[in-house]
Write a protein that holds these residues in place. Structure first.
Motif, mmCIF file in Angstrom:
data_model
loop_
_atom_site.group_PDB
_atom_site.id
_atom_site.type_symbol
_atom_site.label_atom_id
_atom_site.label_comp_id
_atom_site.label_asym_id
_atom_site.label_seq_id
_atom_site.Cartn_x
_atom_site.Cartn_y
_atom_site.Cartn_z
ATOM 1 N N SER A 113 22.813 -0.895 8.231
ATOM 2 C CA SER A 113 23.352 -2.188 8.667
ATOM 3 C C SER A 113 22.651 -3.349 7.970
ATOM 4 C CB SER A 113 23.206 -2.335 10.185
ATOM 5 O OG SER A 113 21.841 -2.304 10.573
ATOM 6 N N HIS A 114 21.428 -3.133 7.475
ATOM 7 C CA HIS A 114 20.650 -4.174 6.806
ATOM 8 C C HIS A 114 19.980 -3.577 5.566
ATOM 9 C CE1 HIS A 114 21.076 -5.770 10.868
ATOM 10 N NE2 HIS A 114 20.769 -6.967 10.405
ATOM 11 N N PRO A 115 19.963 -4.291 4.457
ATOM 12 C CA PRO A 115 19.405 -3.745 3.213
ATOM 13 C C PRO A 115 17.959 -3.275 3.325
ATOM 14 C CG PRO A 115 20.659 -5.756 2.769
ATOM 15 C CD PRO A 115 20.559 -5.636 4.263
ATOM 16 N N TRP A 116 17.139 -3.956 4.120
ATOM 17 C CA TRP A 116 15.715 -3.582 4.199
ATOM 18 C C TRP A 116 15.527 -2.167 4.734
ATOM 19 C CZ3 TRP A 116 13.672 -2.037 8.798
ATOM 20 C CH2 TRP A 116 14.255 -2.501 9.982
ATOM 21 N N MET A 117 16.462 -1.693 5.509
ATOM 22 C CA MET A 117 16.337 -0.342 6.069
ATOM 23 C C MET A 117 16.381 0.707 4.965
ATOM 24 S SD MET A 117 18.794 -0.864 9.389
ATOM 25 C CE MET A 117 18.477 -2.197 10.557
ATOM 26 N N ALA A 118 17.283 0.522 4.017
ATOM 27 C CA ALA A 118 17.352 1.435 2.875
ATOM 28 C C ALA A 118 16.109 1.305 2.008
ATOM 29 C CB ALA A 118 18.608 1.152 2.052
ATOM 30 N N GLU A 119 15.632 0.083 1.805
ATOM 31 C CA GLU A 119 14.442 -0.139 0.975
ATOM 32 C C GLU A 119 13.227 0.551 1.584
ATOM 33 O OE1 GLU A 119 14.181 -4.356 0.832
ATOM 34 O OE2 GLU A 119 16.082 -4.604 -0.270
ATOM 35 N N ASN A 120 13.045 0.421 2.898
ATOM 36 C CA ASN A 120 11.890 1.038 3.553
ATOM 37 C C ASN A 120 12.003 2.550 3.584
ATOM 38 O OD1 ASN A 120 11.178 -1.594 3.971
ATOM 39 N ND2 ASN A 120 11.152 -1.492 6.193
ATOM 40 N N PHE A 121 13.211 3.064 3.739
ATOM 41 C CA PHE A 121 13.408 4.510 3.730
ATOM 42 C C PHE A 121 13.061 5.086 2.365
ATOM 43 C CE2 PHE A 121 16.137 8.383 3.683
ATOM 44 C CZ PHE A 121 15.554 9.031 4.762
ATOM 45 N N ARG A 122 13.467 4.390 1.311
ATOM 46 C CA ARG A 122 13.106 4.829 -0.051
ATOM 47 C C ARG A 122 11.587 4.829 -0.220
ATOM 48 N NH1 ARG A 122 14.780 5.165 -5.408
ATOM 49 N NH2 ARG A 122 16.946 4.584 -4.980
ATOM 50 N N LYS A 123 10.921 3.783 0.240
ATOM 51 C CA LYS A 123 9.462 3.711 0.125
ATOM 52 C C LYS A 123 8.810 4.890 0.834
ATOM 53 C CE LYS A 123 9.064 -1.353 -0.142
ATOM 54 N NZ LYS A 123 8.599 -2.561 0.598
ATOM 55 N N PHE A 124 9.310 5.215 2.008
ATOM 56 C CA PHE A 124 8.713 6.313 2.766
ATOM 57 C C PHE A 124 8.891 7.638 2.030
ATOM 58 C CE2 PHE A 124 8.686 9.679 5.951
ATOM 59 C CZ PHE A 124 7.513 9.387 6.636
ATOM 60 N N LEU A 125 10.083 7.908 1.534
ATOM 61 C CA LEU A 125 10.316 9.158 0.814
ATOM 62 C C LEU A 125 9.479 9.230 -0.461
ATOM 63 C CD1 LEU A 125 14.203 9.645 1.016
ATOM 64 C CD2 LEU A 125 12.432 10.776 2.375
ATOM 65 N N THR A 126 9.265 8.090 -1.090
ATOM 66 C CA THR A 126 8.520 8.048 -2.345
ATOM 67 C C THR A 126 7.019 8.179 -2.134
ATOM 68 O OG1 THR A 126 10.239 6.636 -3.335
ATOM 69 C CG2 THR A 126 8.095 6.691 -4.431
ATOM 70 N N GLU A 127 6.509 7.523 -1.072
ATOM 71 C CA GLU A 127 5.064 7.412 -0.894
ATOM 72 C C GLU A 127 4.469 8.362 0.149
ATOM 73 O OE1 GLU A 127 4.020 3.319 -0.170
ATOM 74 O OE2 GLU A 127 5.501 2.591 -1.637
ATOM 75 N N GLU A 128 5.267 8.821 1.113
ATOM 76 C CA GLU A 128 4.690 9.552 2.243
ATOM 77 C C GLU A 128 5.287 10.947 2.440
ATOM 78 O OE1 GLU A 128 2.076 8.504 3.642
ATOM 79 O OE2 GLU A 128 2.074 6.485 2.782
ATOM 80 N N ASP A 129 5.831 11.520 1.376
ATOM 81 C CA ASP A 129 6.366 12.887 1.439
ATOM 82 C C ASP A 129 5.708 13.715 0.341
ATOM 83 O OD1 ASP A 129 7.931 15.092 2.069
ATOM 84 O OD2 ASP A 129 9.677 14.401 0.937
ATOM 85 N N PRO A 130 4.378 13.903 0.428
ATOM 86 C CA PRO A 130 3.636 14.520 -0.682
ATOM 87 C C PRO A 130 4.050 15.948 -0.999
ATOM 88 C CG PRO A 130 2.258 14.400 1.287
ATOM 89 C CD PRO A 130 3.489 13.585 1.562
#
Length: 654
Positions: A311-328
């Motif tokens: 519903s809001h662009p920041w949600m996709a941005e934060n989800f990408r960050k999490f998958l990139t940085e916190e899924d070792p």
């Protein structure tokens, strides 16, 4: 709760709503693609309402409407042209809301593309005035008629913007002061009915009223400040007129407008029309929307983001960050092979997975990083919060690490930010849980054989052969008392006299002697699988364990010192009765991992001593010299805020 009301899916889906979420799927009539149009030109057709003379420190709204046009069908983009850069989190909405933190001149532009392709644009500018208000109601926004709305107040601040504190009469510490005599009211616009049960001093909750055209509704809140003065603020809601929802719609409730994270993704039409929409009634074909792993056996973050709608662009941005940085270990990318889409929307609560579409739906409460992002999230309580009120026990739970809470506590009324790593305890456990549901239905080993007219049809072919079916056959739960209470606590069944009379000691006996990982496992067989898996993965990957306990009934103070335990365990997933079931599930969901090695490394289960409070059993180090846990409270400028107790009756997911 989003439920299916249609006979087409009712028989098969109704039994799954409790365990895997609700909803349905169908083939909608797509909105016509806009015809090519010339570059935008300024147009007085756009009307700008809202706070056009804001003060420094004020929460501001700019509202763009076009007479005769539904903003819900328009493509809207706001940009800041000049002024001190602001944190804008809803630039795709008809309402642009933000806080003015510095004095100066500001200018904004809005581009408004109508459903027929007409491109309009307008600018608005203002010079801030002197700050005159120390009460802020957040957040002004646009809502479809019938959708959920919630406004929130921030903690009291003084004229310099500092949080007002008082001395606690019990601890002697500085704690945050509170407003008194808070009153919410409506100033103008179509009449909204407040949810009196859940509206309180810091929250106003209601549904957007029905309208025949886009209409601005204005609300006021007044309160007595700790310094004795009367303060007030106004907050705006643009109620959006929407197309008539067909009687065949899968959804009983109006859902938010969503946008693809990648507008050029291969499955964008299926994502926008077949997953989270009021305008479809039957499952879409596998050609329109299929499972990620069918297209990408080893998906990248980009592959996954092509299936994200928000519903809001920041949600996709934060989800990408999490998958990139916190899924070792790449766990989430692998587990996401079994879903069709990831839906993240401000109105989703609780999170859920739905077999009819193969999508997971995430509450963004576990994704926000800034207070501005948090402002837009609906705060209506889980519909199950009222279940089981007549019972004489509760089962508190929490995630812990190193004898402390695994996550920090961020009270909603304070303007706090957090980092991506802070998301791990809550978002990580949520993803393991919802993705366990998806892999329960479509394990990675079956993706090559998923066929049928739709994802739902493919699920029907697997009925009786899911991981939860196999778990129940191989390792059934035994406590008939806990299974019956699961219907009370999670499905709203009225408790009988015997259940009302159960003491915490009775429940401790029923539960501790069985093989379920948590009370929530008695909600459904699917939840049994998901809670077994998420506990094991959080312990294995992040060193985070789950505490489960049985205690005296809920207390008005909601203090962790008030809940006295009859029984409890830390890391129940390695209890001798539970571990074989957990390992059974793990092997079927993640066959490519070495479960023997992983489970051998998990910490042994530990008891939580009966007779002590929920607070007193947090630190199990046994050292008198060890400091008291500090994550049980959030320390902000020397302000002490006690962390509320999370009860099993109000889980974050279903």
């Amino acid at each position: 709760m989003i439920t299916s009301k249609k006979l087409l899916l009712a028989t098969a889906v109704s039994a799954l709503l409790a365990g895997c979420g609700g909803g349905g799927s169908s083939t909608p009539t797509p909105t016509p693609s806009p015809a090519p149009a010339p570059s935008p030109t300024p147009s007085s057709a756009i009307k700008i309402d809202g706070d056009l003379t804001p003060a420094v420190g004020e929460s501001v709204a700019l509202i763009a409407t076009v007479e005769g046009e539904r903003s819900d069908l328009a493509n809207i983009v706001w940009t800041q042209v000049s002024g001190e850069p602001l944190n804008l989190v809803a630039t795709n909405s008809a309402v642009l809301a933000f806080d003015v933190k510095k004095a100066g001149d500001y200018e904004f532009k809005v581009d408004f593309t109508t459903v027929t392709g007409d491109k309009l644009s307008e600018t608005v500018n203002f010079t801030t005035t002197t700050k005159s208000n120390i009460l802020n109601a957040r957040r002004d926004f646009a809502s479809r008629e019938g959708n959920k709305v919630s406004f929130k107040l921030s903690a009291p601040v003084d004229s310099d913007g500092k949080i007002v504190t008082v001395t606690s009469p019990t601890s002697g510490k500085q704690i945050a002061a509170t407003f008194s005599n808070v009153k919410w009211s409506q100033v103008s616009g179509p009449t909204a009915t407040f949810d009196d049960k859940n509206t309180n001093d810091y929250l106003a909750i209601f549904k957007a009223p029905a309208v025949t055209a886009d209409t601005v509704a204005t609300f006021s809140v007044s309160a007595t400040h700790p310094d004795g003065s009367t303060v007030s603020d106004e907050v705006h809601l643009l109620v959006q007129d929407i197309k008539n929802i067909p009687s065949s719609s899968i959804y009983d409730s109006v859902v938010a407008k969503i946008f693809s994270a990648n507008a050029s993704a291969d499955k964008v039409d299926g994502l926008e029309n077949c997953i989270y929409s009021n305008y479809f009634a039957a499952p879409c074909s596998l050609g329109q929307i299929n499972l990620i792993g069918q297209d990408y056996p080893d998906p990248t973050v980009d592959n996954i983001m092509d299936r994200v709608i928000t519903s809001h662009p920041w949600m996709a941005e934060n989800f990408r960050k999490f998958l990139t940085e916190e899924d070792p270990h790449g766990d989430f990318k692998k587990l996401l092979r079994s879903v069709s889409a990831i839906v993240i929307s401000y109105d989703i609560r609780p999170s859920y997975y739905w077999v009819a579409t193969g999508a997971i739906h995430l509450d963004p409460q576990d994704l926000w990083l800034t207070p501005e992002q948090r402002d837009v999230i609906d705060v209506a309580p889980d519909y199950r919060s009222s279940f089981g009120q007549e019972l004489q026990y509760v089962m508190p739970w929490r995630y812990v690490k190193d004898n402390d809470y695994a996550s920090s506590y961020y009270p909603r009324e304070y303007r706090l930010s957090r980092s991506v790593s802070d998301l791990v305890p809550d978002l990580g456990s949520l993803l393991y849980h919802e993705l366990a549901h998806a892999n329960d239905t479509f394990p990675s080993s079956t993706l090559d054989s998923v066929t049928g007219t739709s994802i739902y049809n493919a699920f029907q072919q697997r009925r009786g052969n899911t991981i939860s079916d196999k778990l129940t056959d191989a390792h059934p739960k035994a406590s008939t008392e806990m299974m019956a209470l699961g219907q009370v606590n999670y499905h709203g069944k009225a408790p009988n006299d015997a259940q009302k009379a159960y003491t915490p000691d009775d429940i401790a006996g029923f539960f501790s002697g069985d093989n379920a990982p948590t009370q929530y496992a008695y909600s459904s067989e699917a939840e049994d699988v998901a809670t077994l898996f998420d506990a094991a993965m959080m312990s294995a990957r992040y060193g985070i364990q789950r505490d489960e306990a049985v205690s005296s009934p809920r207390h008005a103070t909601d203090s962790s010192l008030s809940y006295v335990l009859s029984w409890g365990q830390r890391g129940r997933v390695t209890d001798p009765a539970v571990m074989p079931r957990s390992k059974f599930v793990f092997d079927l969901i993640f066959p490519e991992l070495n479960s023997d090695e992983i489970y051998a490394a998990l910490p042994a289960v530990k008891p939580l001593k009966a007779g002590l409070s929920w607070f007193d059993v947090l630190d199990l180090s046994g050292s008198d010299a060890s400091p008291r846990p500090q994550r049980a409270v959030r320390v902000l400028d020397e302000i002490q805020v006690e962390r509320p107790v999370e009860l099993d009756l109000t889980r974050r997911y279903k």
